[in-house]
Write a protein that holds these residues in place. Structure first.
Motif, short mmCIF file in Angstrom:
data_model
loop_
_atom_site.label_atom_id
_atom_site.label_comp_id
_atom_site.label_asym_id
_atom_site.label_seq_id
_atom_site.Cartn_x
_atom_site.Cartn_y
_atom_site.Cartn_z
N LYS A 48 0.84 -1.20 0.00
CA LYS A 48 0.00 0.00 0.00
C LYS A 48 0.88 1.25 0.00
O LYS A 48 1.92 1.30 0.65
CB LYS A 48 -0.93 0.01 1.21
N ALA A 49 0.44 2.26 -0.70
CA ALA A 49 1.23 3.49 -0.84
C ALA A 49 1.53 4.12 0.53
O ALA A 49 2.63 4.64 0.75
CB ALA A 49 0.49 4.49 -1.73
N ARG A 50 0.58 4.06 1.45
CA ARG A 50 0.77 4.70 2.76
C ARG A 50 1.83 4.02 3.61
O ARG A 50 2.29 4.57 4.61
CB ARG A 50 -0.56 4.74 3.52
N LEU A 51 2.24 2.80 3.20
CA LEU A 51 3.23 2.06 3.98
C LEU A 51 4.65 2.18 3.41
O LEU A 51 5.59 1.64 4.00
CB LEU A 51 2.84 0.58 4.05
N LEU A 52 4.78 2.88 2.30
CA LEU A 52 6.09 2.94 1.64
C LEU A 52 7.19 3.49 2.55
O LEU A 52 8.27 2.91 2.66
CB LEU A 52 5.99 3.79 0.37
N LYS A 53 6.92 4.59 3.20
CA LYS A 53 7.95 5.20 4.04
C LYS A 53 8.12 4.49 5.38
O LYS A 53 9.13 4.65 6.05
CB LYS A 53 7.64 6.67 4.27
N HIS A 54 7.12 3.68 5.76
CA HIS A 54 7.18 2.99 7.05
C HIS A 54 7.79 1.59 6.92
O HIS A 54 8.18 1.00 7.93
CB HIS A 54 5.78 2.89 7.66
N THR B 103 12.98 7.46 -1.22
CA THR B 103 12.77 8.55 -2.18
C THR B 103 11.59 8.22 -3.07
O THR B 103 11.62 7.21 -3.81
CB THR B 103 14.03 8.77 -3.04
N LEU B 104 10.56 9.05 -3.05
CA LEU B 104 9.37 8.83 -3.88
C LEU B 104 9.41 9.77 -5.07
O LEU B 104 9.79 10.93 -4.96
CB LEU B 104 8.10 9.08 -3.07
N ASP B 105 8.99 9.26 -6.24
CA ASP B 105 8.89 10.13 -7.41
C ASP B 105 7.53 10.81 -7.42
O ASP B 105 6.72 10.63 -6.50
CB ASP B 105 9.14 9.33 -8.70
N ASN B 106 7.26 11.60 -8.44
CA ASN B 106 6.00 12.36 -8.49
C ASN B 106 4.78 11.46 -8.50
O ASN B 106 3.75 11.76 -7.86
CB ASN B 106 5.99 13.27 -9.72
N ASP B 107 4.85 10.34 -9.24
CA ASP B 107 3.71 9.42 -9.29
C ASP B 107 3.37 8.87 -7.92
O ASP B 107 2.20 8.80 -7.53
CB ASP B 107 4.02 8.27 -10.25
N LEU B 108 4.40 8.47 -7.19
CA LEU B 108 4.17 7.89 -5.86
C LEU B 108 3.70 8.95 -4.86
O LEU B 108 2.86 8.67 -4.00
CB LEU B 108 5.43 7.21 -5.37
N ARG C 277 -0.80 10.87 -1.65
CA ARG C 277 -1.67 11.96 -1.23
C ARG C 277 -3.14 11.68 -1.54
O ARG C 277 -4.02 11.93 -0.72
CB ARG C 277 -1.24 13.26 -1.93
N ASP C 278 -3.40 11.14 -2.72
CA ASP C 278 -4.78 11.00 -3.18
C ASP C 278 -5.40 9.62 -2.90
O ASP C 278 -6.60 9.53 -2.63
CB ASP C 278 -4.86 11.28 -4.69
N SER C 279 -4.59 8.58 -2.98
CA SER C 279 -5.12 7.21 -2.81
C SER C 279 -4.15 6.38 -1.98
O SER C 279 -3.50 5.46 -2.50
CB SER C 279 -5.36 6.54 -4.18
N PRO C 280 -3.99 6.68 -0.71
CA PRO C 280 -2.97 6.02 0.12
C PRO C 280 -3.16 4.52 0.29
O PRO C 280 -2.20 3.81 0.59
CB PRO C 280 -3.08 6.75 1.46
N ASP C 281 -4.38 4.02 0.08
CA ASP C 281 -4.61 2.59 0.26
C ASP C 281 -4.48 1.80 -1.04
O ASP C 281 -4.64 0.58 -1.03
CB ASP C 281 -6.00 2.33 0.86
#
Length: 272
Positions: A177-183, A191-196, A201-205
């Motif tokens: 899940k996107a919200r778990l990337l940094k954790h 390091t996240l690119d613009n897409d990530l 921001r918009d669809s963290p799940d």
């Protein structure tokens, strides 16, 4: 060789996944008859994978007994199953002194192991080793759990052989899940690119597909660990280690093949 470009790294990973799929039918049969609930090769939904071609629990019970036997003989829970000792390179007169210090270090190691999820993760790994090839990753944790172990199913793994038949490239393709990337990597610079960033921001799940890589650099003599976002070929995480952080035991090594063949596959004729 130094550090590979993202394009070369993903290309090497695909070779590892292709190597796995050469014997995919054998591996899928092993899951279907002996470990159906762990089969993620053809997972269609979030529900458990249910047996579809077997109507007897003998093979499943035999697989569980195999795991229990392996864990009991090799890595019994809450037992000091290994010990550091001075080797032949240390003069015999000095070994007693070294062994006293190494005994303390052994106690520290097993204190950390027993405080981690090693027992659970290693048991999972023994299932895959029964098919032929296990995969156990080690990641740095936090104060609550200093070591994090992760057993990876064969459906996610790709292996590439290096010199003398050893594995010098380990790759794992999975979703998070996107919200778990940094954790997921709290001790690494993620390091996240613009897409990530937009997705976070918009669809963290929403889930993103990543390729986790651990490969040996023959020029720098280090193991490189990198995580790549496959869609945009962006490198999220990169680090180097003196030792490999992914352990991949193979039961029966077949010349020219990175993946092994295990007792589950050898017993498949009797199971069927």
């Amino acid at each position: 060789m130094a550090q590979l470009s993202v394009e070369k790294l993903t290309a090497r990973a695909e070779k590892g996944f292709t190597e796995r799929d050469l014997n995919r039918t054998l591996f899928e049969d092993s899951y279907e008859f002996m470990l159906p609930y762990r089969n993620t090769f053809n997972q269609q939904s979030g529900s458990h994978n249910k047996p579809t071609v077997q109507y007897d629990s003998t093979a499943m019970n035999a697989a569980s007994n195999f795991v229990n036997t392996m864990q009991g003989n090799f890595t019994p829970v809450f037992t000091r199953w290994a010990e550091l000792k001075a080797g032949p390179g240390i003069p015999e007169k000095q070994r007693k002194k070294f062994n006293k210090e190494l005994e303390k270090l052994t106690d520290v190691i097993f204190t950390y192991l027993n405080a981690s999820n090693f027992a659970t993760a290693s048991a999972e790994m023994y299932f895959e080793w029964g098919i032929g090839t296990g995969a156990l990753w080690l990641h740095e944790g936090d104060q609550t759990q200093p070591l994090n172990f992760l057993a990876t199913p064969m459906s996610e793994m790709g292996l590439v052989e290096g010199r003398f038949g050893t594995v010098d490239g380990r790759f794992r393709k999975y979703k998070v899940k996107a919200r778990l990337l940094k954790h997921t990597w709290p001790n690494e610079k993620v390091t996240l690119d613009n897409d990530l960033e937009t997705l976070l921001r918009d669809s963290p799940d929403d889930e993103v597909e990543l390729i986790e890589c651990c490969y040996y650099d023959y020029e720098e003599f280090v193991w490189r660990y990198e995580v790549v976002y496959e869609k945009s070929k962006h490198r999220l995480v990169e680090n180097t280690f003196n030792e490999e952080i992914c352990f991949t035991p193979r039961w029966l090594k077949i010349p020219g093949h990175a993946f092994g063949i295990g007792p589950f596959v050898l017993a498949m004729a009797d199971v069927k």
